[in-house]
Design an enzyme around this catalytic site. Structure first.
Site, PDB file in Angstrom:
ATOM      1  N   TRP A 325       0.838  -1.202   0.000  1.00 17.73           N
ATOM      2  CA  TRP A 325       0.000   0.000   0.000  1.00 17.73           C
ATOM      3  C   TRP A 325       0.873   1.252   0.000  1.00 17.73           C
ATOM      4  CZ3 TRP A 325      -0.310   4.136   3.308  1.00 17.73           C
ATOM      5  CH2 TRP A 325      -1.419   4.985   3.176  1.00 17.73           C
ATOM      6  N   HIS A 326       2.008   1.181   0.699  1.00 18.42           N
ATOM      7  CA  HIS A 326       2.862   2.360   0.820  1.00 18.42           C
ATOM      8  C   HIS A 326       3.548   2.716  -0.492  1.00 18.42           C
ATOM      9  CE1 HIS A 326       2.350   1.802   5.156  1.00 18.42           C
ATOM     10  NE2 HIS A 326       2.715   3.056   5.258  1.00 18.42           N
ATOM     11  N   GLY A 327       3.761   1.774  -1.358  1.00 17.24           N
ATOM     12  CA  GLY A 327       4.404   2.128  -2.615  1.00 17.24           C
ATOM     13  C   GLY A 327       4.713   0.933  -3.484  1.00 17.24           C
TER      14      GLY A 327
END
Length: 483
Positions: A325-327
């Site tokens: 989700w973060h990247g």
């Protein structure tokens, strides 16, 4: 628009005055003003991406109403998955398309010359991961019949685009935030004052701690090949405080700003660096995302109801998805997997819920057990953050190999290191204030307990002085804008 910008310093009081002095007699007008202000706030960055927010708003508003009008479970599932597919589809195209394509070409180099797919030259819309998850919570809760779908399109639009938390959270649940747009809001002096204090503390975290830590952390990480293990460890510590000050600072400003308009958002950080184990850390760090994954992914997967193998599987899924989700980068996936490994012994030994209270709740000083738990958890977190900050996996491994070498025993040094001494003192002061206020929603919430008003005003003036003293001449973006 950045919270730490001149534009926002002008924007906020204008919206505040219009909201309470012009639109205060009509709830619909207030909500419409919030929508308009939110679109200006977001469009200030790039007006073209407003179309994504508007389209997502229209889709989930319509699907919510359609879910109410049908009792067929098949049709309800089709509607739910339509919402999920469209929202995650946009997220996938803008955020993950190039990552998957590049990963495929790395695995099968010959495929790049035989197919016609090319990477996309597109900009990642700011905050897309946040508002996508927020709108999904509405559709899922309506599908589960935990929330009545709204017929008020303006209120729903305000919920989706609410400018204080639009770009970097907290990721609000529809069950908490949406009903607040239905109720008449009267100005609450105490709530507004509390909001101003939280904004002040958030600005201190961002401008004084995070932005100044960033200067040293960026230099050290960008020149890691020329620096010793001890210096790289110091850079990792600076980044550890940078990301906390930056992200929790944004959440404080967002929550404080919301209070100025009569809204109450969920707490997103609860002093995570005072945690005694990794499980407690994740109950206190980015709470809105952790609980989102718990309720909408972990529990539907079976949660902790099955055997140990299922619990381990579900835990790894949650942490890996959180990393992703973060990247779109293997660094984040490894970061998520590393935290899962940290969590695993607690899960197996059934100690993952042993620290539910506040550390040293009845004392100013932690016990030796709590102190060592806090230090060990903080140390594990620092090393995990290296993968989060590094340019790629090889960069992170090279940094770790230097840290775990003889050069770790040398005195940290690089040009300009002497300027960091003042920052270390500021970090120490920051930790002391956070420790003293760890029982509150934010560290300086109960400064009012200082009975003498001149002393309280002196404290606030000191914080303002530090912000002015250490503020950079140009605004620095928040780290989580890239997510």
């Amino acid at each position: 628009m950045l919270f730490n910008s001149i534009e926002f310093a002008l924007f906020l009081p204008i919206v505040f005055l219009l909201y309470w002095f012009i639109a205060h007699k009509n709830l619909s007008v207030q909500n419409f003003l919030i929508v308009l202000a939110s679109y200006v706030f977001y469009g200030w960055w790039d007006w073209r991406f407003l179309s994504l927010i508007i389209f997502s708003t229209l889709i989930d508003y319509s699907i919510g109403l359609a879910l109410k009008q049908t009792s067929s479970e098949v049709k309800r599932k089709v509607l739910l998955w339509t919402s999920i597919s469209i929202n995650l589809g946009f997220l996938g195209i803008f955020k993950y398309y190039n990552f998957f394509l590049d990963s495929l070409y790395n695995l099968m180099p010959g495929l790049q010359t035989t197919n016609g797919f090319n990477t996309l030259d597109i900009i990642l819309p700011v905050g897309i991961s946040f508002y996508t998850f927020q709108t999904l919570s509405y559709t899922i809760d309506v599908y589960r019949k935990q929330l009545e779908p709204t017929k008020d399109f303006i209120a729903f639009s305000a919920f989706v685009s609410f400018f204080p938390q639009l770009v970097a959270g907290p990721i609000e649940r529809a069950t908490n935030l949406l009903p607040q747009f239905y109720k008449k809001r009267n100005f609450n002096y105490n709530l507004a004052v509390n909001g101003l204090k939280q904004i002040l503390w958030g600005l201190f975290k961002k401008v004084v701690i995070a932005d100044n830590c960033a200067v040293f952390a960026n230099y050290i990480f960008e020149n890691s090949s020329d620096l010793s293990g001890s210096t790289l460890l110091l850079g990792s510590l600076f980044f550890t405080f940078q990301i906390y000050g930056d992200f929790s600072g944004y959440s404080d400003i967002a929550i404080g700003t919301s209070r100025l308009f009569g809204f109450r958002l969920m707490q997103n950080f609860a002093f995570p660096y005072f945690s005694r184990d990794i499980a407690e850390f994740w109950r206190r760090w980015h709470i809105s995302l952790s609980t989102w994954f718990r309720d909408y992914l972990y529990i539907p997967l079976g949660g902790s109801q099955g055997g140990m193998a299922m619990k381990i599987r579900n835990t790894f899924i949650i942490f890996l998805v959180s990393g992703f989700w973060h990247g779109a980068n293997w660094n984040f996936i490894i970061w998520g997997g590393l935290n899962a490994l940290y969590f695993l012994p607690l899960l197996v030994l059934k100690k993952n819920r042993q620290n539910l209270d506040i550390i040293a709740s009845n004392s100013y000083i932690p016990s030796l057990k709590d102190f060592f738990g806090m230090v060990s958890t903080f140390t594990l977190t620092v090393f995990a953050w290296i993968f989060f900050r590094a340019e790629n996996v090889n960069h992170a491994l090279n940094i770790l190999s230097k840290i775990f070498s003889r050069s770790l025993l040398s005195v940290p040094y690089y040009n300009g290191l002497s300027k960091a001494i003042g920052l270390v003192i500021l970090i120490f002061l920051f930790l002391v204030i956070e420790w003293m206020g760890r029982k509150n929603q934010f560290a300086i919430e109960n400064v009012s307990l200082i009975k003498k008003r001149p002393m309280r005003l002196t404290f606030y003036a000191f914080i303002v002085f530090l912000i002015g003293m250490f503020m950079h001449t140009s605004e620095m973006e928040f780290i989580y804008f890239q997510f």
